[in-house]
Design an enzyme around this catalytic site. Structure first.
Site, PDB file in Angstrom:
ATOM      1  N   LYS A  40     -19.157   1.060 -44.000  1.00  0.00           N
ATOM      2  CA  LYS A  40     -20.337   0.330 -44.470  1.00  0.00           C
ATOM      3  C   LYS A  40     -21.377   1.311 -44.992  1.00  0.00           C
ATOM      4  CE  LYS A  40     -22.511   0.164 -39.898  1.00  0.00           C
ATOM      5  NZ  LYS A  40     -23.138  -0.682 -38.880  1.00  0.00           N
ATOM      6  N   ARG A 136     -28.802  -8.281 -31.240  1.00  0.00           N
ATOM      7  CA  ARG A 136     -28.903  -8.593 -32.675  1.00  0.00           C
ATOM      8  C   ARG A 136     -28.211  -9.922 -32.982  1.00  0.00           C
ATOM      9  NH1 ARG A 136     -27.165  -2.803 -35.237  1.00  0.00           N
ATOM     10  NH2 ARG A 136     -25.197  -3.547 -34.370  1.00  0.00           N
ATOM     11  N   TYR A 263     -48.757  18.044 -54.412  1.00  0.00           N
ATOM     12  CA  TYR A 263     -49.796  17.018 -54.315  1.00  0.00           C
ATOM     13  C   TYR A 263     -50.708  17.296 -53.123  1.00  0.00           C
ATOM     14  CZ  TYR A 263     -47.439  14.083 -57.770  1.00  0.00           C
ATOM     15  OH  TYR A 263     -46.884  13.589 -58.917  1.00  0.00           O
ATOM     16  N   MET A 310     -41.408  13.262 -55.700  1.00  0.00           N
ATOM     17  CA  MET A 310     -40.351  12.296 -55.954  1.00  0.00           C
ATOM     18  C   MET A 310     -39.054  12.978 -56.380  1.00  0.00           C
ATOM     19  SD  MET A 310     -40.295   9.069 -58.612  1.00  0.00           S
ATOM     20  CE  MET A 310     -41.717   8.279 -57.854  1.00  0.00           C
TER      21      MET A 310
END
Length: 367
Positions: A40, A136, A263, A310
C-alpha cells in the site's frame, strides 16, 4: 505530480534487498505460513508495481489500502491474491468481483447497505476485520461477527479470512498486545466456523511475537528493511534497507561572514564558508523541519543551513566540491550512513512516514 528525471535527485530501490528481507523473515516464521506483502501507499514509497513484480514469486499475495491501489497491480499484470485492507465503497463490490480482489468487511452497517441496494454479492471474497483494540475499523463483538458471517454466506459470499491489527507490537511492554491477542482469540473461539485464513501479524508481530502467528503474516515496513519500532527495539535479525535517497551539488559558492541563507534569513555565516545548493525540498517530501540536519558529501556530514525551501536546500561544505558531487540524504556515503530512522527521529516521527512522504517528483530507479 510527474517525476523529474532531469535533475539529480532520485531514490534508488534495491529490489534484491526486499527479496532477501522476505526470505529472512520467512526463515524465522512457522513453515507453511502464508506471506502477504503489504504494498500500500506505493509500497511505502518504494514503487508498488516494481516491487510487486520483483517479489511475486516470494510471496503468496498482496495487501493494499484501497481498490485503486489494487487495480493498479492487476492492470500491471499481477495475478496473485490481493486483499484490500481498508473499507471499500459500495460501488467497489462490482470491481472487486471483476478483478478478483478480496475485500475487508468491518461492520454490519456496510453489509446492510449492500443488501438495501440489492447488490449482487455472489462470488465475492472477503476477510472479516476485528477491532481488538486498534480502534479504527472492525467488529468489536462476537455476536456481530457471527451475524456478519451468516449474512454474507447466505448471499453467496466466500468468507475466506479473519484478521486483526496490533497497536503496540513494536513497543517494549507486551501488556496491551496480550490484551488484544486475547480479545481476538476469544472471538475466534466463539465462531461456529473459523475462516481458512487467520492473520494478526504485521511486521512488528512477525519480528518480536513470532509465537503468536496464526497461518498468515502481513509483511510491511520490515520487508523494506526498516525497523517498525524505530530505535525502541533491536531487530532480532538483520534486514537490509532497500531505499537510498540521493542528489548532487548544483551550485557551490564561498560566502563572507554575515551572509544569510534561506527564507527568513534564519542562518547567518559566522565566518567565510562554502555553501552549496541541492535540488530537493519539501515538495519532494524533504520537510521544512530538516533544517540543521546533516546530509553526506564525500563521506562527511554537512549541515542543512537556512530553511528548507519547496525545491532546494543549502548545505555547508568543509571545502569546495565540483558541481555534480553526490549528496546522500538517506543511505551510505563513504564510511557513514544516514538511515530513515535517523531522519524520523530528527523529525519526531516514524520511518514509515519518512519514506511514504517521498513524492512522485522523485524518480525511483531500481536495481
Amino acid at each position: 505530480m510527474k517525476a523529474s528525471p532531469h535533475r539529480p535527485t532520485k531514490a534508488l530501490i534495491h529490489l534484491g534487498a526486499i527479496r532477501q528481507n522476505i526470505q529472512q523473515m520467512g526463515a524465522h516464521i512457522p513453515q507453511g505460513t502464508l506471506k502477504l506483502a503489504v504494498v500500500k501507499a506505493n509500497a511505502y514509497g518504494h514503487g508498488a508495481v516494481a516491487v510487486a513484480k520483483a517479489i511475486q514469486d516470494d510471496v503468496d499475495g498482496f495487501c493494499v489500502s484501497n481498490i485503486d491501489e489494487a487495480i493498479e497491480l492487476r492492470q500491471a499484470g499481477l495475478s496473485k491474491p490481493i486483499l484490500i485492507l481498508g473499507v471499500s465503497e459500495i460501488e467497489a463490490v462490482a470491481l472487486a468481483k471483476e478483478y478478483d480482489f478480496t475485500l475487508t468487511v468491518a461492520g454490519l452497517e456496510w453489509i446492510q447497505a449492500l443488501l438495501d441496494k440489492e447488490v449482487d454479492l455472489t462470488g465475492l471474497t472477503v476477510h472479516l476485520k476485528i477491532d481488538s483494540g486498534m480502534g479504527r475499523i472492525g467488529f468489536r463483538e462476537a455476536s456481530e461477527v457471527e451475524q456478519a458471517q451468516d449474512l454474507l454466506q447466505q448471499h453467496g459470499v466466500c468468507v475466506e479470512g479473519i484478521f486483526t491489527h496490533f497497536a503496540t507490537a513494536d513497543e517494549e511492554s507486551d501488556d496491551y498486545f496480550n490484551a488484544q491477542l486475547e480479545r481476538f482469540k476469544t472471538i475466534l473461539a466463539s465462531m461456529k466456523e473459523v475462516p481458512e485464513l487467520v492473520h494478526a501479524s504485521n511486521s512488528a508481530t512477525t519480528l518480536w511475537h513470532v509465537e503468536t502467528i496464526f497461518n498468515a503474516v502481513r509483511m510491511g515496513d520490515a520487508m523494506y528493511g526498516l525497523n517498525p519500532s524505530g530505535a525502541v527495539l533491536d531487530l532480532p535479525y538483520d534486514l537490509i534497507p532497500a531505499l537510498t535517497l540521493e542528489s548532487a551539488l548544483v551550485h557551490v559558492k564561498t560566502v563572507p561572514a554575515g551572509a544569510c541563507m534561506g527564507y527568513g534569513a534564519t542562518y547567518q555565516a559566522d565566518s567565510e564558508q562554502v555553501i552549496a545548493t541541492v535540488p530537493i525540498g519539501y515538495a519532494d517530501g524533504w520537510t521544512r523541519d530538516m533544517q540543521n540536519f546533516s546530509v553526506l558529501v564525500d563521506g562527511q556530514a554537512c549541515p542543512i543551513v537556512g530553511r528548507v525551501s519547496m525545491d532546494q536546500i543549502t548545505i555547508r561544505l568543509p571545502k569546495p566540491y565540483p558541481l555534480g558531487t553526490k549528496v546522500t540524504l538517506i543511505g551510505s556515503n563513504g564510511d557513514k550512513e544516514i538511515t530513515a530512522t535517523q531522519v524520523a527521529t530528527y523529525r519526531v516521527t516514524i520511518n514509515y512516514e519518512v519514506v511514504c512522504l517521498l513524492s512522485d517528483r522523485i524518480p525511483r530507479e531500481y536495481y
